[in-house]
Design a protein around this motif. Structure first.
Motif, PDB file in Angstrom:
ATOM      1  N   THR A   9      -7.520   2.958   6.161  1.00 11.35           N
ATOM      2  CA  THR A   9      -6.308   2.315   6.579  1.00 11.35           C
ATOM      3  C   THR A   9      -5.510   2.972   7.769  1.00 11.35           C
ATOM      4  O   THR A   9      -5.088   2.395   8.542  1.00 11.35           O
ATOM      5  N   MET A  37      -4.429 -11.046   2.786  1.00 12.03           N
ATOM      6  CA  MET A  37      -4.624 -11.173   1.423  1.00 12.03           C
ATOM      7  C   MET A  37      -3.875 -10.014   0.591  1.00 12.03           C
ATOM      8  O   MET A  37      -3.253 -10.476  -0.287  1.00 12.03           O
ATOM      9  N   GLN A  38      -3.893  -8.789   1.273  1.00 10.90           N
ATOM     10  CA  GLN A  38      -3.103  -7.654   0.480  1.00 10.90           C
ATOM     11  C   GLN A  38      -1.765  -8.018   0.436  1.00 10.90           C
ATOM     12  O   GLN A  38      -0.904  -7.808  -0.332  1.00 10.90           O
ATOM     13  N   GLY A  39      -1.148  -8.629   1.692  1.00  5.47           N
ATOM     14  CA  GLY A  39       0.255  -8.846   1.703  1.00  5.47           C
ATOM     15  C   GLY A  39       0.573  -9.789   0.598  1.00  5.47           C
ATOM     16  O   GLY A  39       1.544  -9.650   0.020  1.00  5.47           O
ATOM     17  N   VAL A  84      -0.924 -10.770  -2.243  1.00  6.50           N
ATOM     18  CA  VAL A  84      -1.105  -9.817  -3.332  1.00  6.50           C
ATOM     19  C   VAL A  84       0.143  -9.148  -3.539  1.00  6.50           C
ATOM     20  O   VAL A  84       0.897  -9.126  -4.661  1.00  6.50           O
ATOM     21  N   ASN A  85       0.489  -8.191  -2.809  1.00  6.16           N
ATOM     22  CA  ASN A  85       1.660  -7.369  -2.773  1.00  6.16           C
ATOM     23  C   ASN A  85       2.956  -8.012  -3.054  1.00  6.16           C
ATOM     24  O   ASN A  85       3.663  -7.683  -3.870  1.00  6.16           O
ATOM     25  N   LEU A 119      -8.368  -9.762   5.148  1.00  8.34           N
ATOM     26  CA  LEU A 119      -7.700  -8.833   4.073  1.00  8.34           C
ATOM     27  C   LEU A 119      -6.523  -8.312   4.017  1.00  8.34           C
ATOM     28  O   LEU A 119      -5.722  -8.156   2.866  1.00  8.34           O
ATOM     29  N   ARG A 120      -5.912  -7.957   5.158  1.00  7.54           N
ATOM     30  CA  ARG A 120      -4.533  -7.348   5.405  1.00  7.54           C
ATOM     31  C   ARG A 120      -3.616  -8.553   4.697  1.00  7.54           C
ATOM     32  O   ARG A 120      -2.385  -8.435   4.092  1.00  7.54           O
ATOM     33  N   SER A 138       1.357  -8.933   7.147  1.00  5.28           N
ATOM     34  CA  SER A 138       2.086  -8.104   6.273  1.00  5.28           C
ATOM     35  C   SER A 138       2.834  -8.804   5.712  1.00  5.28           C
ATOM     36  O   SER A 138       3.075 -10.026   5.822  1.00  5.28           O
ATOM     37  N   SER A 139       3.647  -8.306   4.568  1.00  4.55           N
ATOM     38  CA  SER A 139       4.255  -9.126   3.747  1.00  4.55           C
ATOM     39  C   SER A 139       5.838  -9.451   4.327  1.00  4.55           C
ATOM     40  O   SER A 139       6.440 -10.192   3.751  1.00  4.55           O
ATOM     41  N   MET A 190       2.212  -3.550   7.064  1.00  8.68           N
ATOM     42  CA  MET A 190       1.148  -2.617   6.839  1.00  8.68           C
ATOM     43  C   MET A 190       1.041  -1.484   8.020  1.00  8.68           C
ATOM     44  O   MET A 190       0.793  -0.397   7.664  1.00  8.68           O
ATOM     45  N   TYR A 244     -12.838  -1.219   5.982  1.00 10.68           N
ATOM     46  CA  TYR A 244     -11.536  -1.808   5.471  1.00 10.68           C
ATOM     47  C   TYR A 244     -10.631  -0.420   4.862  1.00 10.68           C
ATOM     48  O   TYR A 244      -9.499  -0.337   4.761  1.00 10.68           O
TER      49      TYR A 244
END
Lengths: 302, 318
Positions: A106, A199-201, A203-204, A196-197, A145-146, A169, A103
């Motif tokens: 990137t 989730m990252q979105g 969190v971001n 995970l992406r 992505s966010s 992302m 992961y």
């Protein structure tokens, strides 16, 4: 208009089964009235009869055939062109996560995600909706992505003040132009990577929100401080101006500064007490009676 | 001209071959990614100022990607649904009695359906399971399956003059010509370097097809000599989603694209881009030209709007 279209009924389907003749026909097409084509067509002349009869007469009919994935791989060998075709978006097992090296790296899937892996139209997964994923980074929001539109075309533009909020992302990493992806399109990420992406979105997103709230609070605080300071200073300005105007009018006002008596009732040095000032210079001030503890207030014993 | 607002994102629009004021729209929720779909049957008002009225609407459990009007019954519709089924609807019956039939053989999303305009008893469905299926209205199962493409088939279209000939466009970058009596495809045209999303036959020249691709171009091919394209039409800024030949003029065609525009082309003339409409604020994915009224266009897109307008006028004008 319609040449007597039949009023449809519940049983029209049954009727259709029984009679091979067509119940109603639409108005003739404009091209049917015109002449033939530009030359001899390389097609066999049409056969008479209904479509199902024609197909059955040709011996090619295979009613209700279901294409399985194994059929698909065998047909792949018959590909007359021998061109490589991209993997299908739903074929999760072939996502080739070995290309990604974990992961953390990137950079790899950044460029891969947008370019053609979700090819085509229609939309099962994010970016496939965009016709060969012309919008790098996938379809934000929902997948990976966010931003609302991922990267690419809408890029950092959406959400203006938030600065590249819509950047998917894939956006910053997507080196390839998705509309001119010369070369092999890298395979898409596996499930965990996409998860995970996502989730990252998320969190971001919340990170950005909290930053916004923080900044707003700070700005409000500073604004209020400045406002109070302004009132304070403007009050002083008003006082000064008023004194100046009164002076001009010849009205003498008492100086604003009233010097409080010093400790022990001694007047402090000031313009109004020249003698005290002189005295102060001439001789040292006597220490107050008692102790220094009572310097700033009158001695309780007096 | 009138505008109709659909609750979901538009995917396809088609004029009825029977009534000049009737059209149907296929829509899908959440841009077709997941969610429900809805099929609207609309009636154009007699005067352009009045709003479009809805005759019927049918809900589906998955997005509707395409639809086709029956050429034999004025109220019958075929819908291509994202769950792999092809559903038959009768717009004159209430939603409780619909769909009349749900034909579930495709294993992946069905992207396009086309009703045979010459023999009028059969239709094709093109799906993401790489196959095209031939259905007749009198059979409960498909008559034939055409599987040669090696990637999703995005479009299938009947030849307007030959009842047994059709063409298909696929993501394997080829267009194929088929005869329902032959076991395999009769022609393979490597039309583009990228995926082909749509194709249509010239209505006045039964040997000419147009293909629309992700490479932003539309190419016109003569099936008798398909080594080089007859014309290459550039002008769209993104992938071209649909191409449609005019029923009234042989060389005129309409296209819609992910660059949110609807374009009109005449591949015979030097300046092939005849008209450009940028009324959509999202991807334009559905376009149709009326068979009965010359110059009447309809388009839909992901901005959930259906526009119907006369060529040359502003679609947004009230």
């Amino acid at each position: 208009m319609a040449s007597n279209p039949q009023p449809p009924s519940e049983t029209f389907y049954e009727e259709l089964k029984q009679c091979s003749s067509i119940a109603a026909a639409p108005p003739p097409k404009p091209w049917e009235r015109s002449g033939a084509s530009s030359g001899p067509a390389p097609f066999k002349p049409p056969s008479a009869g209904s479509t199902s009869d024609v197909v059955e007469a040709s011996g090619t009919a295979r009613p209700g055939e279901i294409i399985t994935s194994t059929d698909r791989t065998t047909t792949a060998n018959r590909n007359a062109l021998g061109r490589p075709v991209p993997t299908r978006p739903w074929e999760q097992q072939s996502y080739g996560s070995n290309t990604y090296g974990g992961y953390g790296s990137t950079l790899n899937y950044g460029s891969g995600y947008g370019t053609g892996m979700y090819g085509g139209v229609g939309g099962m997964y994010g970016s496939s909706m965009y016709g060969n994923s012309m919008y790098r980074g996938g379809y934000g929001g929902l997948y990976g992505s966010s931003g609302a539109y991922g990267g690419g075309m809408y890029g950092g533009g959406i959400g203006g003040p938030m600065g590249g909020y819509g950047m998917g992302m894939g956006g910053p990493y997507g080196g390839q132009d998705p509309n001119g992806p010369y070369g092999e399109p890298p395979s898409p990420p596996g499930f965990w990577i996409s998860f995970l992406r996502v989730m990252q979105g998320v969190v971001n997103f919340f990170g950005r929100i909290s930053i916004l709230i923080d900044q707003n609070t700070q700005a409000f605080h500073m604004f209020m401080t400045a406002l109070l300071q302004l009132f304070d200073r403007s009050g002083m300005l008003y006082g000064e101006l008023a004194r100046f105007v009164l002076r001009l009018l010849g009205i003498r006002t008492k100086p604003r500064k009233v010097h409080p008596p010093g400790p022990d009732g001694l007047p402090l040095p000031g313009p109004d007490n020249p003698h005290a000032a002189r005295g102060c210079i001439e001789k040292p001030k006597a220490a107050p009676t008692g102790s220094w503890d009572n310097v700033w207030e009158n001695d309780a014993s007096r | 001209m009138p505008i109709f607002k659909t609750p979901f994102n538009g995917y396809s629009v088609k004029f009825s071959p029977f009534y000049e004021n009737r059209l149907a729209v296929a829509t899908a929720q959440n841009f077709g990614i997941l969610g429900n779909g809805r099929l609207h049957v609309l009636s154009l008002p007699p005067s352009p100022a009045a709003p479009i009225s809805e005759i019927a609407c049918f809900d589906t459990a998955d997005g509707v990607y395409d639809l086709a009007w029956s050429e034999s019954h004025d109220s019958l519709l075929v819908a291509a649904v994202a769950d792999g089924s092809v559903k038959l609807y009768d717009s004159s019956l209430p939603p409780a009695n619909n769909p009349l039939r749900s034909l579930h053989e495709h294993t992946r999303e069905v992207q396009s359906v086309d009703y045979n305009p010459t023999r009028r008893d059969s239709f094709l469905s093109a799906a993401w399971d790489d196959s095209v299926k031939l259905w007749t209205v009198d059979r409960p199962a498909s008559v034939r399956t055409f599987k040669e493409h090696t990637y999703c088939v995005y479009s299938a279209a009947w030849n307007p003059r030959h009842a047994d000939v059709f063409a298909s466009a696929s993501g394997d970058c080829t267009a194929r010509i088929w005869d329902v009596r032959e076991p395999g495809s009769t022609m393979i045209i490597p039309a583009h370097e990228f995926e082909i999303l749509s194709l249509d036959w010239n209505k006045y020249d039964d040997c000419v097809i147009a293909t629309a691709s992700v490479d932003k171009s539309i190419r016109v091919w003569d099936v008798r000599n398909y080594r080089v394209p007859v014309a290459v039409l550039n002008g769209h800024g993104y992938a071209v989603r649909k191409v449609k030949f005019s029923p009234h003029r042989g060389s005129l065609m309409a296209s819609c694209s992910y660059d949110m525009t609807v374009c009109l082309w005449d591949y015979m003339v030097e300046d092939s881009l005849v008209g450009r409409y940028d009324h959509h604020t999202e991807f334009a994915v559905g376009v149709d030209m009326s068979v009965l009224v010359e110059g009447l266009l309809a388009s839909t897109g992901w901005d959930e709007l259906v526009y119907v307008w006369q060529h040359g006028t502003d679609p947004r004008a009230p």
